[in-house]
Scaffold this motif. Structure first.
Motif, PDB file in Angstrom:
ATOM      1  N   MET A 149     -49.260 -36.268 -72.236  1.00 53.20           N
ATOM      2  CA  MET A 149     -49.497 -36.020 -71.040  1.00 53.20           C
ATOM      3  C   MET A 149     -50.650 -36.471 -70.518  1.00 53.20           C
ATOM      4  O   MET A 149     -51.696 -36.782 -71.025  1.00 53.20           O
ATOM      5  CB  MET A 149     -49.395 -34.543 -70.529  1.00 53.20           C
ATOM      6  CG  MET A 149     -47.973 -33.846 -71.097  1.00 53.20           C
ATOM      7  SD  MET A 149     -48.109 -31.845 -70.905  1.00 53.20           S
ATOM      8  CE  MET A 149     -48.319 -31.836 -68.982  1.00 53.20           C
ATOM      9  N   ARG A 190     -43.136 -33.186 -61.827  1.00 57.81           N
ATOM     10  CA  ARG A 190     -44.160 -31.974 -61.553  1.00 57.81           C
ATOM     11  C   ARG A 190     -43.855 -31.869 -60.049  1.00 57.81           C
ATOM     12  O   ARG A 190     -43.991 -30.776 -59.394  1.00 57.81           O
ATOM     13  CB  ARG A 190     -45.584 -32.101 -61.759  1.00 57.81           C
ATOM     14  CG  ARG A 190     -45.784 -31.933 -63.209  1.00 57.81           C
ATOM     15  CD  ARG A 190     -47.218 -32.302 -63.409  1.00 57.81           C
ATOM     16  NE  ARG A 190     -47.763 -33.373 -62.603  1.00 57.81           N
ATOM     17  CZ  ARG A 190     -47.547 -34.495 -63.129  1.00 57.81           C
ATOM     18  NH1 ARG A 190     -47.204 -34.638 -64.390  1.00 57.81           N
ATOM     19  NH2 ARG A 190     -48.161 -35.284 -62.546  1.00 57.81           N
ATOM     20  N   PHE A 247     -37.156 -35.677 -71.320  1.00 57.79           N
ATOM     21  CA  PHE A 247     -35.900 -34.673 -70.980  1.00 57.79           C
ATOM     22  C   PHE A 247     -34.549 -35.082 -70.957  1.00 57.79           C
ATOM     23  O   PHE A 247     -33.597 -34.220 -70.631  1.00 57.79           O
ATOM     24  CB  PHE A 247     -36.254 -34.152 -69.440  1.00 57.79           C
ATOM     25  CG  PHE A 247     -37.420 -33.422 -69.271  1.00 57.79           C
ATOM     26  CD1 PHE A 247     -38.096 -32.674 -70.481  1.00 57.79           C
ATOM     27  CD2 PHE A 247     -38.519 -33.573 -68.290  1.00 57.79           C
ATOM     28  CE1 PHE A 247     -39.361 -31.815 -70.231  1.00 57.79           C
ATOM     29  CE2 PHE A 247     -39.466 -32.808 -68.281  1.00 57.79           C
ATOM     30  CZ  PHE A 247     -40.028 -31.817 -69.159  1.00 57.79           C
ATOM     31  N   VAL A 275     -38.945 -26.582 -72.596  1.00 60.26           N
ATOM     32  CA  VAL A 275     -39.277 -27.209 -71.294  1.00 60.26           C
ATOM     33  C   VAL A 275     -39.843 -26.302 -70.285  1.00 60.26           C
ATOM     34  O   VAL A 275     -39.120 -25.366 -70.090  1.00 60.26           O
ATOM     35  CB  VAL A 275     -37.629 -27.803 -70.898  1.00 60.26           C
ATOM     36  CG1 VAL A 275     -38.082 -28.504 -69.226  1.00 60.26           C
ATOM     37  CG2 VAL A 275     -37.178 -28.770 -71.657  1.00 60.26           C
ATOM     38  N   TYR A 304     -51.257 -27.120 -69.703  1.00 58.50           N
ATOM     39  CA  TYR A 304     -51.012 -27.915 -70.733  1.00 58.50           C
ATOM     40  C   TYR A 304     -52.400 -28.666 -70.947  1.00 58.50           C
ATOM     41  O   TYR A 304     -53.261 -28.680 -70.118  1.00 58.50           O
ATOM     42  CB  TYR A 304     -50.207 -28.996 -70.688  1.00 58.50           C
ATOM     43  CG  TYR A 304     -48.760 -28.482 -70.592  1.00 58.50           C
ATOM     44  CD1 TYR A 304     -47.916 -28.284 -71.884  1.00 58.50           C
ATOM     45  CD2 TYR A 304     -48.153 -28.097 -69.532  1.00 58.50           C
ATOM     46  CE1 TYR A 304     -46.688 -27.984 -71.859  1.00 58.50           C
ATOM     47  CE2 TYR A 304     -46.812 -27.819 -69.476  1.00 58.50           C
ATOM     48  CZ  TYR A 304     -45.860 -27.576 -70.709  1.00 58.50           C
ATOM     49  OH  TYR A 304     -45.025 -27.013 -70.836  1.00 58.50           O
TER      50      TYR A 304
HETATM   51  C1  LIG Z   1     -45.727 -30.667 -74.088  1.00 61.13           C
HETATM   52  C2  LIG Z   1     -44.572 -30.113 -73.150  1.00 61.13           C
HETATM   53  C3  LIG Z   1     -44.768 -30.600 -71.725  1.00 61.13           C
HETATM   54  N1  LIG Z   1     -43.794 -30.116 -70.792  1.00 61.13           N
HETATM   55  C4  LIG Z   1     -43.435 -30.878 -69.595  1.00 61.13           C
HETATM   56  C5  LIG Z   1     -44.853 -30.553 -68.768  1.00 61.13           C
HETATM   57  C6  LIG Z   1     -44.669 -31.604 -67.520  1.00 61.13           C
HETATM   58  O1  LIG Z   1     -43.805 -31.362 -66.631  1.00 61.13           O
HETATM   59  C7  LIG Z   1     -44.062 -32.875 -68.380  1.00 61.13           C
HETATM   60  C8  LIG Z   1     -44.860 -33.826 -68.847  1.00 61.13           C
HETATM   61  O2  LIG Z   1     -45.326 -34.617 -67.758  1.00 61.13           O
HETATM   62  P1  LIG Z   1     -46.374 -35.720 -67.974  1.00 61.13           P
HETATM   63  O3  LIG Z   1     -46.138 -36.689 -66.436  1.00 61.13           O
HETATM   64  O4  LIG Z   1     -46.242 -36.477 -69.217  1.00 61.13           O
HETATM   65  O5  LIG Z   1     -47.679 -35.303 -67.693  1.00 61.13           O
HETATM   66  O6  LIG Z   1     -43.368 -32.228 -69.380  1.00 61.13           O
HETATM   67  C9  LIG Z   1     -42.754 -29.417 -71.277  1.00 61.13           C
HETATM   68  O7  LIG Z   1     -41.749 -28.932 -70.660  1.00 61.13           O
HETATM   69  N2  LIG Z   1     -42.422 -28.909 -72.742  1.00 61.13           N
HETATM   70  C10 LIG Z   1     -43.778 -29.189 -73.410  1.00 61.13           C
HETATM   71  O8  LIG Z   1     -43.903 -28.737 -74.701  1.00 61.13           O
END
Ligand SMILES: Cc1cn([C@H]2C[C@H](O)[C@@H](COP(=O)(O)O)O2)c(=O)[nH]c1=O
Ligand SMILES: Nc1ncnc2c1ncn2[C@@H]1O[C@H](COP(=O)(O)OP(=O)(O)O)[C@@H](O)[C@H]1O
Length: 222
Positions: free
Chosen positions: A11, A41, A90, A170, A184
């Motif tokens: 991230m 986000r 995702f 997620v 995070y």
């Molecule tokens: C580690 C991790 C992250 N996420 C989510 C959190 C953010 O919404 C995205 C990553 O976004 P970025 O643009 O790379 O900062 O993923 C999650 O859902 N679950 C996790 O374990």
């Protein structure tokens, strides 16, 4: 020859910025692209970079079929030279297979962007399939840093400031969330495995308030 590329990193390492930069550069040379994202986000149907860039994109859902998306646009006379696919961790494994087919059979370049592993350091399904199928996996050049100064390679989740290793895979969130929320933090592997966040390190050794003091007190990789 068209290619499927997976730009991956932790991230906050610049993936969405690079996604929008690549779109800008290709579009500037007259190529036609389509932007996709899932669970950004900033909200649905948006690719947002922490550097301030925001652009509309098609929101991917479980029912999205990338093959059908490209065929439909081309049938309507819209050229499609490349796809930008953000938050690709995702996507489902089936959707990643559709992307590979779009590359191989429709000669469309597909540039995907996403984190590889979740807060437990386990691959997301979409990322796993991308690692298996991509022509190239590119690690971003700009290093995100752990509090100790080492390259951050892993994503930690905190709840009320405490690192957790159980929960839903997620949970949309940010590295700069307010206290009391799910947040995070990027860490090196050593500190991810020790569950040692910046706050934990500060509590254990109050003089470790900054990166330079961490390097002096604990040494990088402490
Ligand atoms: C580690 C991790 C992250 N996420 C989510 C959190 C953010 O919404 C995205 C990553 O976004 P970025 O643009 O790379 O900062 O993923 C999650 O859902 N679950 C996790 O374990
Ligand atoms: N105020 C700032 N000044 C300069 N660079 C910044 C600033 N805020 C964020 N960045 C850069 O933006 C990067 C995050 O970009 P972003 O595309 O949102 O990351 P990702 O999509 O990988 O989560 C950070 O690693 C940092 O390099």
């Amino acid at each position: 020859m068209a290619e499927l590329v997976f730009f991956s990193g932790t991230m906050d390492c610049g993936k969405s910025t690079l996604a929008l930069q690549m779109h800008h550069n290709h579009a500037a040379r007259g190529r036609d692209g389509v932007l996709f994202t899932r669970n950004d986000r900033a909200g649905a149907a948006t690719i947002s970079s922490r550097l301030g860039l925001v652009q509309h994109a098609a929101e991917v859902g479980d029912a999205t079929d990338f093959w059908a998306e490209v065929i439909e646009r081309r049938t309507q006379g819209q050229p499609v030279d490349y796809l930008i696919a953000d938050e690709a961790q995702f996507y489902t494994a089936t959707q990643v297979e559709q992307l590979a087919r779009v590359v191989d059979e429709l000669e469309v370049d597909v540039y995907t962007f996403g984190i590889s592993t979740d807060f437990r350091a386990r691959l997301f399904p979409g990322s796993a399939r991308l690692v298996e199928l991509a022509d190239r996996v590119e690690v971003l050049q700009v290093k995100a840093l752990c509090w100790c100064g080492a390259r951050a390679t892993h994503n930690a989740r905190t709840v009320d400031g405490v690192m957790v290793v159980e929960g839903a895979q997620v949970v949309v969130g940010d590295v700069a969330a307010a206290s009391g929320e799910v947040a995070y933090e990027v860490l090196c592997r050593r500190h991810h495995m020790r569950r040692m966040t910046a706050a934990t390190a500060r509590a254990a050794s109050p003089s470790v308030a900054t990166l330079s003091s961490a390097q002096g007190t604990l040494g990088v990789g402490a």
